[in-house]
Design an enzyme around this catalytic site. Structure first.
Site: not given
Lengths: 196, 583
Positions: B68, B130-131, B180, B494
């Site tokens: 993502e 969940f999630q 959802k 760097m």
């Protein structure tokens, strides 16, 4: 620059999550919020936050612009103590028997501007509305007699007189964009204090 | 890349039955907002939207990324080259938390992105389902606005607000979290109307004419005025207005890395880059100018160095669309609030036509010194080992400055921004504010979709490339044309430079080993080449650019080369040094 107490007044939409959005502007800069009150305002459907912090004016000014930048905020003002009329409300719960036996209740009520809200056999609840020193003052008096519970509300504040506020607004207008303070259809229709 | 014609498989908006699902409402909103490309990754809580997407496949191109973070960086790259708002789909929980870095990056670099995340059913909110994560509160400080939708009827208005807020005023990322049940819910759809007003939101401050007049008076009386510009010119689509102002006023101008390319880098009044690794003249002379005109830039600490030693002698004019930027870091003499597309023409009308040959000459003198001490050796090294600068220099020659150049973060980024030639605006795509390693590869994928007519070159270090190289899979599958140029110095360069200069050369975990990048690319079906010799450089770059499709070129460069000039941290801009010895 010296830190001093500022009262920030924020006019907002009443949306879920906005409290967090405003609160994290302070916590991100590790600034402690000393008092925070949310309430309706003089304008229908516009919400009002009253926030007290101790900071330098430069920091408070930047914080106000950051608050104002939030999509759901209409306007943010900051004022020093002497530019506002403010009150905090405190409640004190004490044992009734001791108070009755040992305290001149009448004198206490007069001296501290206190009110007895509830008087029961077992306890009495006093209420004081005032400045911090006043509400603190009564704690000291009641502590020896077994103060059972104490609670103080957040500050609510009214920005003092319209003349003073006009000049404040002008200062804002100078430092701030546009004519929004005069064309703000939501803040304009009510008190003269919001007119330019 | 093929171009898509906008037509839905099913004639949804004008169906007789006007009830549609929340998911369909989301996609209809995207179509109404002229979205053509979505970067995303499916998962449990966003499945109803992906199910609806199945039927919108012809109208909405969905690029399946590999992580993502890749989706949001791609959307950022897309937004930066197309000038449109990038769109991201991700699921709840880990899908949404993987967006966090990209949101923070888009927030600090003012990139318009709308992220749509799935969320667990509304009745499960707060149950540690969940999630489930509290995405709204996680993303509050790194979004311009965010909102949770728990009822499908809210979807059209929420998305209309999202696109309006993301793209207007000072742009930024917006996240809409949709439960959802709302995605599945059928509701009576009354159509989509775009948002163009929110009462508490003022995207553009009203321009105050008196400030423009004061600014013009200040400019007209200046002996040594100096313009510094940032990304605001590009975001405000004010490149033309800026060029007109610049040329009429005759004032020398320098850019921040986010502003690079707003006018061609070889413009005679363009005197170079500002900041820690910017050019010598612009930094030194910031502390010599009498009027400093800042346009669409925010005085980042990497630009100003120590603030109490920054332009103290100068009167400062600050043009910005965001009132909270005025006086934030540098005290302004005249604040010119507003969209610079409006304020610049007003200012142009009032400034006198002038030239500053002596003052401009001072910049040129400083440039000559910088060339002698830094640039000549960087671009035409006397040693055998390649430098980053010469790679970019040959790239300039081959692209003629017309390519989109996407950079990651680190030495290669500074070198590329210093030496890349930009003829066109929206060409320099980099993570400026957040400094996100791993940005370049996914951002380049998005950049290529954002403007498929141009060549996209992603210049990446060996460290940053390993942070998001899984997006090679996205390139393999969807075939955007991305040229990947890895400048490999076999170090986290760097950090190594700082350890060398400021930590007594105690190289603490900067020695990074890399896989065989060409073999890795080959595994993803992307051809590649690896070179280390000067005689191969031009041919290899040409091979990369001429290849039909994506290509990976790894160039080995000096291991312990440093980027100079440099304003060491904690010092003023005028204390910029040209070499190690001066630190």
């Amino acid at each position: 620059m010296l830190k001093q107490e500022y009262t920030i007044t924020v006019y907002t939409e009443n949306h879920i999550g906005l409290l967090n959005r405003i609160a994290i502007i302070f916590s991100r800069r590790k600034i402690n919020i000393e008092s925070l009150n949310t309430s309706p305002s003089e304008v229908d459907s516009v919400h009002r936050f009253t926030i007290v912090i101790s900071e330098t004016e430069d920091v408070v000014r930047k914080i106000c612009t950051q608050i104002e930048k939030q999509v759901e905020v209409l306007k943010a003002y900051y004022n020093t103590q002497d530019e506002i009329v403010w009150q905090e409300l405190a409640l004190y719960k004490v044992p009734t028997d001791i108070i009755q036996a040992e305290v001149k209740v009448e004198r206490l009520l007069r001296q501290h501007g206190a009110k007895a809200v509830v008087i029961r056999k077992d306890y009495t609840v006093f209420e004081v509305a005032g400045h911090r020193e006043e509400t603190d003052g009564l704690i000291k008096v009641l502590e020896p007699y077994g103060l059972i519970e104490f609670v103080r509300s957040a500050r609510v504040a009214i920005i003092k007189d319209s003349d003073g506020f006009h000049s404040k607004l002008k200062e804002f207008e100078y430092r701030e964009p546009g004519t929004e303070t005069s064309t703000n259809e939501f803040l304009n229709e009510n008190e003269e204090v919001f007119e330019m | 890349m093929e171009t898509l014609e906008l037509k839905a498989k099913k004639p949804t908006p004008s169906k007789v039955d006007t009830s549609i699902s929340g998911s369909e409402a989301v996609l209809e909103a995207l179509i109404a907002e002229q979205v053509d490309t979505i970067f995303g990754y499916p998962g449990g809580a966003i499945m109803p939207i992906y199910d609806a997407l199945y039927d919108y496949n012809d109208v909405l191109k969905h690029i399946l990324v590999r992580h993502e973070q890749g989706a949001i960086h791609a959307a950022q790259g897309y937004a930066r080259t197309s000038g449109k708002t990038g769109v991201v789909f991700a699921t709840s929980g880990p899908g949404a938390t993987n967006l966090v870095t990209g949101l923070a990056d888009a927030m600090i670099d003012s990139t318009p992105v709308v992220c749509i995340t799935g969320q667990v059913f509304a009745h499960l909110l707060g149950t540690d389902a969940f999630q489930e994560t509290d995405v709204i509160n996680i993303t509050t400080p790194i979004t311009k606005w965010n909102y949770q939708v728990t009822d499908a009827t809210e979807i059209p208005a929420a998305l209309a607000k999202a696109f309006y807020i993301a793209g207007s005023g000072r742009p930024g990322p917006v996240l809409i979290d949709i439960t959802k049940n709302a995605q599945m819910q059928m509701f009576d759809y009354a159509g989509y109307s775009k948002c163009n007003h929110i009462r508490s939101y003022r995207p553009k401050p009203i321009v105050r004419k008196e400030y423009v007049e004061q600014a013009a008076a200040l400019i007209n009386s200046a002996k040594k005025p100096f313009i510094i510009w940032g990304q605001g010119v590009i975001l405000g689509r004010a490149e033309k207005e800026f060029k007109t102002f610049l040329e009429k006023s005759g004032i020398p101008a320098a850019w921040t890395i986010m502003g690079a390319g707003a006018i061609p880098t070889d413009h005679p009044q363009s005197v170079g880059m500002l900041g820690m690794h910017g050019n010598y003249g612009p930094n030194v002379l910031t502390n010599e100018c009498d009027v400093l005109i800042a346009i669409g830039m925010r005085f980042d600490d990497r630009v100003t160095g120590r603030l109490d030693k920054y332009a103290k002698q100068a009167k400062v004019i600050h043009l910005d669309i965001d009132p909270s930027e005025i006086d934030k870091n540098v005290k302004t003499t005249v604040p010119v609030w507003g969209d610079c597309k409006e304020t610049l023409p007003m200012l142009t009308a009032l400034v006198q036509e002038k030239v500053y040959p002596e003052w401009l000459g001072q910049f040129n003198d400083h440039m000559e010194l910088e060339k002698a001490k830094v640039i000549n050796e960087e671009l035409n090294p006397s040693g055998e080992i390649l430098t980053m600068g010469e790679v970019i220099n040959v790239l300039n020659k081959l692209t003629d400055g017309n390519a989109i150049v996407v950079t990651d973060v680190g030495q290669h980024q500074m070198v590329t921004c210093r030496y890349a030639k930009f003829n066109l605006s929206k060409s320099n795509i980099t993570s400026g504010g957040l400094g996100t390693m791993g940005y370049a590869l996914p951002a380049a994928i998005g950049a290529a979709y954002g403007d498929p007519t141009r060549t996209t070159v992603a210049v990446i270090g060996d460290g940053g490339f390993q942070m998001t190289l899984q997006e090679l899979g996205t390139i393999m599958q969807f075939k955007p044309n991305v040229k990947i140029l890895i400048l490999n110095n076999q170090f986290l360069g760097m950090v190594r430079q700082w350890q060398q200069l400021f930590h007594a050369k105690r190289y603490s975990f900067v020695d990074i080993t890399s896989p065989d990048f060409v073999q890795v690319a080959k595994g993803f079906g992307i051809p590649g080449n690896s070179i280390a010799k000067r005689e191969d450089l031009e041919g290899a770059l040409k091979q990369m650019l001429d290849h039909d499709g994506s290509f990976l070129l790894e160039v080995f460069v000096g291991k312990e080369n440093n980027v100079f000039p440099m304003v060491p941290q904690g010092r003023g801009v005028a204390e910029i040094v040209l070499s190690r010895e001066e630190i």
